[in-house]
Design an enzyme around this catalytic site. Structure first.
Site, mmCIF file in Angstrom:
data_model
loop_
_atom_site.group_PDB
_atom_site.id
_atom_site.type_symbol
_atom_site.label_atom_id
_atom_site.label_comp_id
_atom_site.label_asym_id
_atom_site.label_seq_id
_atom_site.Cartn_x
_atom_site.Cartn_y
_atom_site.Cartn_z
ATOM 1 N N LYS A 17 -4.268 -2.075 19.630
ATOM 2 C CA LYS A 17 -4.915 -2.097 18.321
ATOM 3 C C LYS A 17 -3.952 -1.702 17.200
ATOM 4 C CE LYS A 17 -8.366 0.796 17.817
ATOM 5 N NZ LYS A 17 -8.452 1.729 16.695
ATOM 6 N N ARG A 92 -17.718 3.499 13.967
ATOM 7 C CA ARG A 92 -17.617 3.839 15.372
ATOM 8 C C ARG A 92 -19.011 3.795 16.026
ATOM 9 N NH1 ARG A 92 -13.144 6.379 17.544
ATOM 10 N NH2 ARG A 92 -12.328 7.161 15.603
ATOM 11 N N ARG A 129 2.051 6.456 31.717
ATOM 12 C CA ARG A 129 2.678 7.399 30.798
ATOM 13 C C ARG A 129 3.029 8.722 31.470
ATOM 14 N NH1 ARG A 129 0.250 9.012 24.991
ATOM 15 N NH2 ARG A 129 -1.407 10.008 26.200
ATOM 16 N N ARG A 161 0.086 13.862 32.666
ATOM 17 C CA ARG A 161 -0.973 14.773 32.233
ATOM 18 C C ARG A 161 -2.290 14.375 32.891
ATOM 19 N NH1 ARG A 161 -1.447 14.715 26.030
ATOM 20 N NH2 ARG A 161 -2.264 12.720 26.719
ATOM 21 N N ARG A 172 -12.956 7.614 30.198
ATOM 22 C CA ARG A 172 -12.852 7.534 28.747
ATOM 23 C C ARG A 172 -13.137 6.106 28.284
ATOM 24 N NH1 ARG A 172 -7.951 10.203 28.610
ATOM 25 N NH2 ARG A 172 -6.694 8.450 27.941
#
Ligand SMILES: [Zn+2]
Length: 219
Positions: A17, A92, A129, A161, A172
């Site tokens: 995005k 949102r 990541r 992480r 998520r």
């Protein structure tokens, strides 16, 4: 004068995005308006609205829809937004979309671009990541092999992480999809929704969006 080109861009984390927003804002010479940016700018400017935002944020609460809407309203009145604006991160929720429609009236949102990427694909992208525990430098899992788990900047341990583990990412993304569905239906009903395959290369995605904007005679 041509009508304003007001765009909404939706896409889950990892859908590319940021890249597309930057390109579209440049192509159409309209400002890229992200909610985070306008909140920070308002606080920094110290306007009455900005002071209100600052006190809400200091208290740790979420800034209300009404406040955000007022800030978006002010932002849309700035000279650089006279030809339109690209909204990123707003609306949102359905309530925000309705409030935005009431605010903008006739010259409202012209297109809602949904960058659609399968959850499996973004999960793979995002879970690659790795982060240095010491200095926060970001690597990909393939780099990590090359540097054998040690940060090239500071020698710290490079780890994955918990937020970047596949299960956390999937949760998520699923909740994003759930929250965004009513919003997609809202724009769909108005004939403003265009869904673009975000799994294509960034250049192909940009080209697909520009084709729709041209086809609809928006720019
Ligand atoms: Zn480091």
């Amino acid at each position: 004068m041509a009508a304003r080109l007001n765009l909404v861009v939706l896409g889950k984390q990892g859908a590319g995005k940021g890249t597309q927003c930057k390109r579209l804002a440049e192509t159409y010479a309209i400002p890229h308006v992200s909610t985070g940016d306008i909140l920070r700018a308002a606080v920094k400017a110290g306007s009455p609205l900005g002071r209100e935002v600052a006190s809400v944020m200091d208290s740790g609460a979420l800034v209300s829809d009404e406040l955000v809407i007022q800030l978006v309203d002010e932002r849309f009145k700035e000279p650089d937004a006279k030809n339109g604006a690209l909204l990123d991160g707003f609306p949102r929720t359905l309530a925000q979309a309705e409030a935005l429609e009431a605010l903008l009236g006739e010259d409202g949102i012209k297109l809602c671009i949904n960058l659609d990427v399968p959850i499996e694909l973004v999960t793979r992208r995002l879970s690659a990541r790795r982060v240095c525990q010491e200095c926060g430098a970001i690597y990909s899992d393939s780099d990590v092999e090359a540097i054998s788990g040690t940060c090239a900047n500071c020698g710290g341990d490079v780890i994955q992480r918990n937020d970047d583990k596949p299960d956390a990412i999937r949760k998520r993304l699923e909740s994003y999809e759930r929250d965004t569905e009513p919003l997609l239906a809202f724009y769909e009903k108005r004939g403003l929704l265009v869904t673009v395959d975000g799994a294509e290369s960034p250049d192909d995605v940009t080209a697909a969006i520009k084709a729709v904007v041209a086809q609809r005679g928006l720019a």
